[in-house]
Design a protein around this motif. Structure first.
Motif, PDB file in Angstrom:
ATOM      1  N   PHE A 135      12.912  -2.168 -16.791  1.00 41.66           N
ATOM      2  CA  PHE A 135      12.608  -2.105 -18.326  1.00 41.66           C
ATOM      3  C   PHE A 135      12.603  -3.346 -19.238  1.00 41.66           C
ATOM      4  CE2 PHE A 135      13.663   2.319 -17.195  1.00 41.66           C
ATOM      5  CZ  PHE A 135      12.225   2.986 -17.280  1.00 41.66           C
ATOM      6  N   VAL A 136      11.702  -3.805 -19.863  1.00 38.34           N
ATOM      7  CA  VAL A 136      11.818  -5.190 -20.572  1.00 38.34           C
ATOM      8  C   VAL A 136      11.306  -4.839 -21.889  1.00 38.34           C
ATOM      9  CG1 VAL A 136      11.455  -6.439 -18.595  1.00 38.34           C
ATOM     10  CG2 VAL A 136       9.617  -5.667 -19.945  1.00 38.34           C
ATOM     11  N   PRO A 137      11.749  -5.701 -23.047  1.00 38.97           N
ATOM     12  CA  PRO A 137      10.950  -5.390 -24.287  1.00 38.97           C
ATOM     13  C   PRO A 137       9.653  -5.013 -24.491  1.00 38.97           C
ATOM     14  CG  PRO A 137      12.443  -7.320 -24.285  1.00 38.97           C
ATOM     15  CD  PRO A 137      12.356  -7.024 -22.728  1.00 38.97           C
ATOM     16  N   GLY A 138       9.179  -4.097 -24.906  1.00 37.20           N
ATOM     17  CA  GLY A 138       7.849  -3.690 -25.160  1.00 37.20           C
ATOM     18  C   GLY A 138       7.464  -2.767 -23.958  1.00 37.20           C
ATOM     19  N   GLY A 139       7.844  -2.550 -22.860  1.00 38.34           N
ATOM     20  CA  GLY A 139       7.429  -1.962 -21.586  1.00 38.34           C
ATOM     21  C   GLY A 139       8.277  -1.995 -20.569  1.00 38.34           C
ATOM     22  N   SER A 140       7.540  -2.407 -19.379  1.00 38.12           N
ATOM     23  CA  SER A 140       8.315  -2.204 -18.238  1.00 38.12           C
ATOM     24  C   SER A 140       7.406  -2.938 -17.035  1.00 38.12           C
ATOM     25  CB  SER A 140       8.544  -0.812 -17.675  1.00 38.12           C
ATOM     26  OG  SER A 140       7.386  -0.241 -17.326  1.00 38.12           O
ATOM     27  N   TRP A 141       8.385  -3.259 -16.035  1.00 40.69           N
ATOM     28  CA  TRP A 141       7.642  -3.784 -14.717  1.00 40.69           C
ATOM     29  C   TRP A 141       7.810  -2.570 -13.765  1.00 40.69           C
ATOM     30  CZ3 TRP A 141      10.555  -8.921 -14.642  1.00 40.69           C
ATOM     31  CH2 TRP A 141      10.162  -9.744 -15.549  1.00 40.69           C
ATOM     32  N   LEU A 142       7.037  -2.643 -12.672  1.00 41.90           N
ATOM     33  CA  LEU A 142       7.352  -1.712 -11.530  1.00 41.90           C
ATOM     34  C   LEU A 142       7.536  -2.474 -10.155  1.00 41.90           C
ATOM     35  CD1 LEU A 142       7.623   1.289 -10.508  1.00 41.90           C
ATOM     36  CD2 LEU A 142       5.089   1.177  -9.916  1.00 41.90           C
ATOM     37  N   ILE A 143       8.715  -2.515  -9.654  1.00 43.54           N
ATOM     38  CA  ILE A 143       8.915  -3.032  -8.314  1.00 43.54           C
ATOM     39  C   ILE A 143       8.760  -1.905  -7.390  1.00 43.54           C
ATOM     40  CG2 ILE A 143      10.557  -4.476  -7.017  1.00 43.54           C
ATOM     41  CD1 ILE A 143      11.764  -4.938  -9.562  1.00 43.54           C
ATOM     42  N   SER A 144       7.983  -2.574  -5.863  1.00 46.29           N
ATOM     43  CA  SER A 144       7.998  -1.718  -4.913  1.00 46.29           C
ATOM     44  C   SER A 144       8.620  -2.533  -3.740  1.00 46.29           C
ATOM     45  CB  SER A 144       6.375  -1.395  -4.712  1.00 46.29           C
ATOM     46  OG  SER A 144       5.863  -0.582  -5.566  1.00 46.29           O
ATOM     47  N   ALA A 145       9.033  -1.705  -2.734  1.00 45.66           N
ATOM     48  CA  ALA A 145       9.917  -2.476  -1.549  1.00 45.66           C
ATOM     49  C   ALA A 145       9.916  -1.856  -0.598  1.00 45.66           C
ATOM     50  CB  ALA A 145      11.411  -2.880  -2.239  1.00 45.66           C
ATOM     51  N   VAL A 146       9.637  -2.431   0.746  1.00 42.52           N
ATOM     52  CA  VAL A 146       9.684  -1.889   1.962  1.00 42.52           C
ATOM     53  C   VAL A 146      10.742  -2.999   2.807  1.00 42.52           C
ATOM     54  CG1 VAL A 146       7.611  -0.448   1.827  1.00 42.52           C
ATOM     55  CG2 VAL A 146       7.392  -2.875   2.818  1.00 42.52           C
ATOM     56  N   PRO A 147      11.423  -2.586   3.779  1.00 42.10           N
ATOM     57  CA  PRO A 147      11.967  -3.422   4.869  1.00 42.10           C
ATOM     58  C   PRO A 147      11.069  -4.444   5.259  1.00 42.10           C
ATOM     59  CG  PRO A 147      12.759  -1.377   5.166  1.00 42.10           C
ATOM     60  CD  PRO A 147      11.491  -1.208   4.346  1.00 42.10           C
ATOM     61  N   GLN A 148      11.356  -5.643   5.456  1.00 48.31           N
ATOM     62  CA  GLN A 148      10.529  -6.701   6.173  1.00 48.31           C
ATOM     63  C   GLN A 148       9.875  -6.219   7.766  1.00 48.31           C
ATOM     64  OE1 GLN A 148       9.424  -9.448   5.238  1.00 48.31           O
ATOM     65  NE2 GLN A 148      10.739 -10.318   3.632  1.00 48.31           N
ATOM     66  N   GLY A 154       0.808  -1.252  -0.084  1.00 50.22           N
ATOM     67  CA  GLY A 154      -0.188  -0.091   0.060  1.00 50.22           C
ATOM     68  C   GLY A 154       0.839   1.441  -0.077  1.00 50.22           C
ATOM     69  N   VAL A 155       0.340   2.483  -0.523  1.00 50.29           N
ATOM     70  CA  VAL A 155       0.839   3.624  -0.513  1.00 50.29           C
ATOM     71  C   VAL A 155       1.271   3.952   0.828  1.00 50.29           C
ATOM     72  CG1 VAL A 155       0.711   5.872  -1.177  1.00 50.29           C
ATOM     73  CG2 VAL A 155      -0.260   4.265  -2.699  1.00 50.29           C
ATOM     74  N   ALA A 156       0.521   3.780   1.810  1.00 51.43           N
ATOM     75  CA  ALA A 156       0.690   4.133   3.125  1.00 51.43           C
ATOM     76  C   ALA A 156       1.937   3.580   3.943  1.00 51.43           C
ATOM     77  CB  ALA A 156      -0.504   3.696   4.166  1.00 51.43           C
ATOM     78  N   GLU A 157       2.491   2.475   3.155  1.00 51.66           N
ATOM     79  CA  GLU A 157       3.834   2.179   3.784  1.00 51.66           C
ATOM     80  C   GLU A 157       5.138   2.608   3.120  1.00 51.66           C
ATOM     81  OE1 GLU A 157       4.009  -2.255   4.398  1.00 51.66           O
ATOM     82  OE2 GLU A 157       2.122  -2.370   3.135  1.00 51.66           O
ATOM     83  N   LYS A 158       4.766   3.634   2.157  1.00 54.31           N
ATOM     84  CA  LYS A 158       5.952   4.564   1.725  1.00 54.31           C
ATOM     85  C   LYS A 158       6.860   3.657   1.007  1.00 54.31           C
ATOM     86  CE  LYS A 158       6.828   6.828   5.407  1.00 54.31           C
ATOM     87  NZ  LYS A 158       7.248   8.198   6.204  1.00 54.31           N
ATOM     88  N   PRO A 159       6.612   2.729   0.063  1.00 54.80           N
ATOM     89  CA  PRO A 159       7.453   1.943  -0.524  1.00 54.80           C
ATOM     90  C   PRO A 159       8.544   2.573  -1.456  1.00 54.80           C
ATOM     91  CG  PRO A 159       5.529   1.566  -1.767  1.00 54.80           C
ATOM     92  CD  PRO A 159       5.237   2.409  -0.525  1.00 54.80           C
ATOM     93  N   VAL A 160       9.733   2.223  -1.515  1.00 55.93           N
ATOM     94  CA  VAL A 160      10.560   2.622  -2.650  1.00 55.93           C
ATOM     95  C   VAL A 160      10.231   1.816  -3.931  1.00 55.93           C
ATOM     96  CG1 VAL A 160      12.854   2.649  -3.630  1.00 55.93           C
ATOM     97  CG2 VAL A 160      12.540   2.937  -1.172  1.00 55.93           C
ATOM     98  N   LYS A 161       9.964   2.646  -5.065  1.00 63.56           N
ATOM     99  CA  LYS A 161       9.662   2.194  -6.325  1.00 63.56           C
ATOM    100  C   LYS A 161      10.607   2.149  -7.428  1.00 63.56           C
ATOM    101  CE  LYS A 161       4.909   3.081  -5.786  1.00 63.56           C
ATOM    102  NZ  LYS A 161       4.294   2.118  -5.445  1.00 63.56           N
ATOM    103  N   MET A 162      10.808   1.318  -8.218  1.00 57.41           N
ATOM    104  CA  MET A 162      11.787   1.217  -9.304  1.00 57.41           C
ATOM    105  C   MET A 162      11.354   0.694 -10.546  1.00 57.41           C
ATOM    106  SD  MET A 162      15.758   0.366  -9.109  1.00 57.41           S
ATOM    107  CE  MET A 162      16.255   1.619  -8.251  1.00 57.41           C
ATOM    108  N   PRO A 163      11.208   1.238 -11.620  1.00 59.67           N
ATOM    109  CA  PRO A 163      10.868   0.411 -12.912  1.00 59.67           C
ATOM    110  C   PRO A 163      12.075  -0.451 -13.465  1.00 59.67           C
ATOM    111  CG  PRO A 163      11.917   2.615 -13.511  1.00 59.67           C
ATOM    112  CD  PRO A 163      11.711   2.419 -12.193  1.00 59.67           C
TER     113      PRO A 163
END
Length: 319
Positions: A241-254, A230-239
């Motif tokens: 890039f893959v052929p034809g587009g992208s993924w988006l990774i979000s991460a927070v400490p355990q 969730g947005v409330a957890e203030k995750p770090v986000k990073m794209p």
């Protein structure tokens, strides 16, 4: 007055009000310092998470695009020859897949129907698959056609077990001087193997992750891995890039950004204790100064005003 008990300085008076002010001021500065330290700790943690994710992103992108380069070369050869016999395809695919454990299979789909696949063993069920009609494969194939380039699809659950990514490359041929679609070349990648080699297991030991962007559709795509953060957890986000587009990774400490409450930190408790000691010291000093001034104009034996007090009063009256 001289016979007052030692704890008399704790009785209400102006000295205690001054001590209370010192205590409140000390607690305020302690709270401000704790907030600043908390913010700095979070900033440092976010920078570390960003570094870890950047390493994973680099490894994942490198492995995907290196693999795509192989099937792109095969596609170029096919376009030059205006097609390819199955025997030639099998021989080329055998050479391309050597030393490439992340590639599960290569296939050719003239007319967007898979006719040739390597290795054939274990992939027999894919022969005859119509890429423009299959409900799972259709979306990625249509995007590849519309963008006229390689598009990463998936991850998909394989019939033979496991999870895979599929790269679809639409191919053109020249028929009597008119460019027409020949079909597509495809490559199947071992999804879990690539995540492992890119370092995802190490990330998941310390971080909670989610990946969105099925079929390379980016932040608006479906979830690929993990429960959504969730947005409330203030995750770090990073794209990624893959052929034809992208993924988006979000991460927070355990354990979250702040595993313990700010007021339980040792330095906060130490500063609060110092503030309390400073307040008590202020109260005692002010009380003693007031008591000393009073005793300076009083006879210690009779507790009556002495000569010094009398001369002070006389000077005041004369003035």
């Amino acid at each position: 007055d001289t016979g007052r008990p030692e704890h008399a300085w704790l009785r209400p008076g102006s000295h205690l009000w001054a001590a209370l002010a010192v205590l409140l001021l000390g607690l305020y500065f302690s709270y401000s310092a704790a907030r600043l330290e908390r913010h700095n700790d979070e900033s440092n943690q976010r920078a570390q998470v960003q570094t870890q994710m950047s390493k994973f992103r680099f490894e994942m992108e490198s492995r995907i695009f290196r693999s795509v380069a192989l099937v792109t070369g095969l596609a170029a050869q096919l376009q030059v020859q205006q097609g390819m016999e199955d025997a030639q395809f099998q021989a080329m695919a055998d050479q391309l897949l050597r030393g490439q454990p992340q590639i599960l299979s290569l296939s050719l789909a003239p007319g967007f129907v898979i006719r040739s696949i390597y290795p054939i063993y274990g992939n027999e069920a894919a022969i005859g698959l119509r890429l423009l009609e299959d409900p799972v494969q259709k979306v990625a194939m249509m995007r590849a056609i519309s963008e006229d380039g390689a598009v990463l699809g998936g991850p998909f659950e394989l019939v033979q077990g496991g999870t895979a990514l599929v790269v679809r490359i639409p191919l053109w041929t020249d028929v009597e001087g008119v460019p027409r679609y020949w079909g597509a070349a495809s490559m199947t990648l071992d999804y879990e193997y690539m995540l492992q080699k890119a370092g995802l297991p190490e990330l998941e030991r310390s971080l909670r992750l989610d990946i969105v962007g099925r079929d390379a559709t980016g932040p608006g795509g479906d979830i690929i891995r993990g429960p959504r953060i969730g947005v409330a957890e203030k995750p770090v986000k990073m794209p990624v890039f893959v052929p034809g587009g992208s993924w988006l990774i979000s991460a927070v400490p355990q354990a979250g950004w702040h595993p313990r409450a700010w007021w339980t930190r040792p330095e906060v408790l130490a500063r609060a204790l110092m503030s309390l000691l400073a307040a008590l010291a202020t109260a005692r000093i002010l009380y003693d100064r007031k008591r000393i001034r009073r005793l300076a104009g009083m006879d210690t034996l009779t507790s009556l005003p002495n000569r010094r007090w009398a001369m002070h009063q006389l000077e005041r009256l004369i003035a």
